[in-house]
Design a protein around this motif. Structure first.
Motif, PDB file in Angstrom:
ATOM      1  N   SER A 119      47.592  15.083 -16.024  1.00 37.13           N
ATOM      2  CA  SER A 119      47.393  15.986 -17.055  1.00 37.13           C
ATOM      3  C   SER A 119      45.984  16.005 -17.941  1.00 37.13           C
ATOM      4  O   SER A 119      45.300  16.767 -18.261  1.00 37.13           O
ATOM      5  CB  SER A 119      48.724  16.500 -18.230  1.00 37.13           C
ATOM      6  OG  SER A 119      48.878  15.274 -19.016  1.00 37.13           O
ATOM      7  N   LEU A 120      45.812  14.464 -18.272  1.00 32.96           N
ATOM      8  CA  LEU A 120      44.596  14.230 -18.878  1.00 32.96           C
ATOM      9  C   LEU A 120      43.401  14.525 -18.081  1.00 32.96           C
ATOM     10  O   LEU A 120      42.370  14.957 -18.382  1.00 32.96           O
ATOM     11  CB  LEU A 120      44.671  12.789 -19.340  1.00 32.96           C
ATOM     12  CG  LEU A 120      45.490  12.430 -20.654  1.00 32.96           C
ATOM     13  CD1 LEU A 120      45.576  11.134 -20.797  1.00 32.96           C
ATOM     14  CD2 LEU A 120      45.156  13.068 -21.798  1.00 32.96           C
ATOM     15  N   ALA A 121      43.534  14.251 -16.687  1.00 29.91           N
ATOM     16  CA  ALA A 121      42.416  14.551 -15.792  1.00 29.91           C
ATOM     17  C   ALA A 121      42.263  15.969 -15.599  1.00 29.91           C
ATOM     18  O   ALA A 121      41.205  16.632 -15.671  1.00 29.91           O
ATOM     19  CB  ALA A 121      42.837  13.991 -14.440  1.00 29.91           C
ATOM     20  N   ALA A 122      43.295  16.793 -15.692  1.00 28.45           N
ATOM     21  CA  ALA A 122      43.090  18.423 -15.700  1.00 28.45           C
ATOM     22  C   ALA A 122      42.561  18.789 -16.815  1.00 28.45           C
ATOM     23  O   ALA A 122      41.962  19.691 -16.686  1.00 28.45           O
ATOM     24  CB  ALA A 122      44.760  18.906 -15.401  1.00 28.45           C
ATOM     25  N   ASP A 123      42.941  18.324 -17.957  1.00 32.59           N
ATOM     26  CA  ASP A 123      42.248  18.512 -19.308  1.00 32.59           C
ATOM     27  C   ASP A 123      40.885  18.325 -19.219  1.00 32.59           C
ATOM     28  O   ASP A 123      39.794  19.171 -19.592  1.00 32.59           O
ATOM     29  CB  ASP A 123      42.911  17.972 -20.537  1.00 32.59           C
ATOM     30  CG  ASP A 123      44.200  18.551 -20.967  1.00 32.59           C
ATOM     31  OD1 ASP A 123      44.404  19.807 -20.395  1.00 32.59           O
ATOM     32  OD2 ASP A 123      44.879  17.973 -21.707  1.00 32.59           O
ATOM     33  N   ASN A 124      40.454  16.974 -18.709  1.00 35.62           N
ATOM     34  CA  ASN A 124      39.146  16.597 -18.886  1.00 35.62           C
ATOM     35  C   ASN A 124      38.054  17.416 -18.043  1.00 35.62           C
ATOM     36  O   ASN A 124      36.997  17.628 -18.274  1.00 35.62           O
ATOM     37  CB  ASN A 124      38.997  15.231 -18.154  1.00 35.62           C
ATOM     38  CG  ASN A 124      37.622  14.398 -18.475  1.00 35.62           C
ATOM     39  OD1 ASN A 124      36.947  14.454 -19.527  1.00 35.62           O
ATOM     40  ND2 ASN A 124      37.229  13.895 -17.465  1.00 35.62           N
ATOM     41  N   TRP A 125      38.882  17.623 -16.663  1.00 32.86           N
ATOM     42  CA  TRP A 125      37.674  18.381 -15.860  1.00 32.86           C
ATOM     43  C   TRP A 125      37.938  19.870 -15.833  1.00 32.86           C
ATOM     44  O   TRP A 125      37.387  20.692 -14.962  1.00 32.86           O
ATOM     45  CB  TRP A 125      37.947  18.045 -14.361  1.00 32.86           C
ATOM     46  CG  TRP A 125      37.506  16.440 -14.202  1.00 32.86           C
ATOM     47  CD1 TRP A 125      36.184  16.029 -14.559  1.00 32.86           C
ATOM     48  CD2 TRP A 125      38.143  15.287 -13.602  1.00 32.86           C
ATOM     49  NE1 TRP A 125      36.267  14.728 -14.442  1.00 32.86           N
ATOM     50  CE2 TRP A 125      37.311  14.221 -13.616  1.00 32.86           C
ATOM     51  CE3 TRP A 125      39.414  15.115 -13.149  1.00 32.86           C
ATOM     52  CZ2 TRP A 125      37.661  12.810 -13.577  1.00 32.86           C
ATOM     53  CZ3 TRP A 125      39.823  13.832 -12.762  1.00 32.86           C
ATOM     54  CH2 TRP A 125      38.915  12.868 -12.904  1.00 32.86           C
ATOM     55  N   GLY A 126      38.923  20.334 -16.535  1.00 32.97           N
ATOM     56  CA  GLY A 126      39.301  21.966 -16.722  1.00 32.97           C
ATOM     57  C   GLY A 126      40.148  22.353 -15.221  1.00 32.97           C
ATOM     58  O   GLY A 126      39.308  23.526 -14.801  1.00 32.97           O
ATOM     59  N   LEU A 127      40.658  21.519 -14.854  1.00 35.62           N
ATOM     60  CA  LEU A 127      41.351  22.013 -13.390  1.00 35.62           C
ATOM     61  C   LEU A 127      42.205  23.265 -13.752  1.00 35.62           C
ATOM     62  O   LEU A 127      42.889  23.499 -14.812  1.00 35.62           O
ATOM     63  CB  LEU A 127      42.168  20.827 -12.885  1.00 35.62           C
ATOM     64  CG  LEU A 127      41.365  19.470 -12.459  1.00 35.62           C
ATOM     65  CD1 LEU A 127      42.370  18.484 -12.154  1.00 35.62           C
ATOM     66  CD2 LEU A 127      40.406  19.863 -11.601  1.00 35.62           C
ATOM     67  N   PHE A 128      42.466  23.887 -12.718  1.00 36.94           N
ATOM     68  CA  PHE A 128      43.469  25.321 -12.621  1.00 36.94           C
ATOM     69  C   PHE A 128      43.076  26.103 -13.523  1.00 36.94           C
ATOM     70  O   PHE A 128      44.063  26.656 -14.191  1.00 36.94           O
ATOM     71  CB  PHE A 128      44.760  24.686 -12.514  1.00 36.94           C
ATOM     72  CG  PHE A 128      45.184  23.494 -11.749  1.00 36.94           C
ATOM     73  CD1 PHE A 128      45.131  23.709 -10.285  1.00 36.94           C
ATOM     74  CD2 PHE A 128      45.418  22.346 -12.162  1.00 36.94           C
ATOM     75  CE1 PHE A 128      45.160  22.737  -9.412  1.00 36.94           C
ATOM     76  CE2 PHE A 128      45.514  21.222 -11.078  1.00 36.94           C
ATOM     77  CZ  PHE A 128      45.643  21.540  -9.859  1.00 36.94           C
ATOM     78  N   GLY A 129      41.948  26.134 -14.072  1.00 34.92           N
ATOM     79  CA  GLY A 129      41.591  27.206 -15.079  1.00 34.92           C
ATOM     80  C   GLY A 129      41.589  26.850 -16.339  1.00 34.92           C
ATOM     81  O   GLY A 129      41.742  27.778 -17.487  1.00 34.92           O
TER      82      GLY A 129
END
Length: 161
Positions: A119-129
């Protein structure tokens, strides 16, 4: 949602999240037991099959004919349908891990660490919109505490090696 509302969520959200954690633990245990007597693939098929039956029953019980909306409705992106694939893989992997020396608590502790890291990686890179949000030191410290807690459970818990 305003920043103030995000910082002061209603207590029902905390209760719901806590209850979800308990249900997840119960689900992992039940799937692990089923995998112990059969195999992890059968456990995944059974979990998703009974989930589908429950969803159909709920849909039939709650279905109300809606008036068609004017205009075009938004469609989900194709990648949104991959949730079922990750769900099936999750059941198979947790059903395998829970029957290993990790046990239920070790499996869930490592699973939580993986959830926080992803979840930190998804937040950092803006994954999944998602909107991009750079993790700060509190986020990194929280991840470190989760990993440390998981290590304590696995290495020094009652079922530790």
């Amino acid at each position: 949602m305003t920043i103030e509302a995000a910082r002061n969520p209603h207590p029902i959200y905390f209760i719901g999240a806590f209850a979800t954690g308990g249900l997840l633990t119960f689900m992992v245990h039940l799937n692990g037991e089923l995998a112990r007597y059969a195999n992890p693939l059968f456990s995944s098929w059974t979990a998703h099959g009974t989930g589908m039956v429950a969803a159909v029953i709920l849909l039939l019980a709650l279905y109300r004919r809606r008036a068609p909306t004017a205009g075009k409705t938004a469609r989900a992106p194709l990648w949104a349908y991959l949730g079922g694939v990750s769900g099936a893989a999750t059941v198979i992997l947790t059903s395998t891990a829970v029957n290993s020396p990790l046990g239920l608590s070790g499996t869930l502790a490592l699973g939580l660490a993986g959830q926080v890291a992803f979840s930190l990686a998804a937040d950092n890179w803006g994954l999944f919109g998602l909107p991009k949000r750079r993790p700060d030191m509190r986020d990194i410290a929280a991840l470190g505490l989760v990993v440390t807690g998981g290590a304590l459970i696995i290495l020094f818990g009652r079922g530790g090696a």
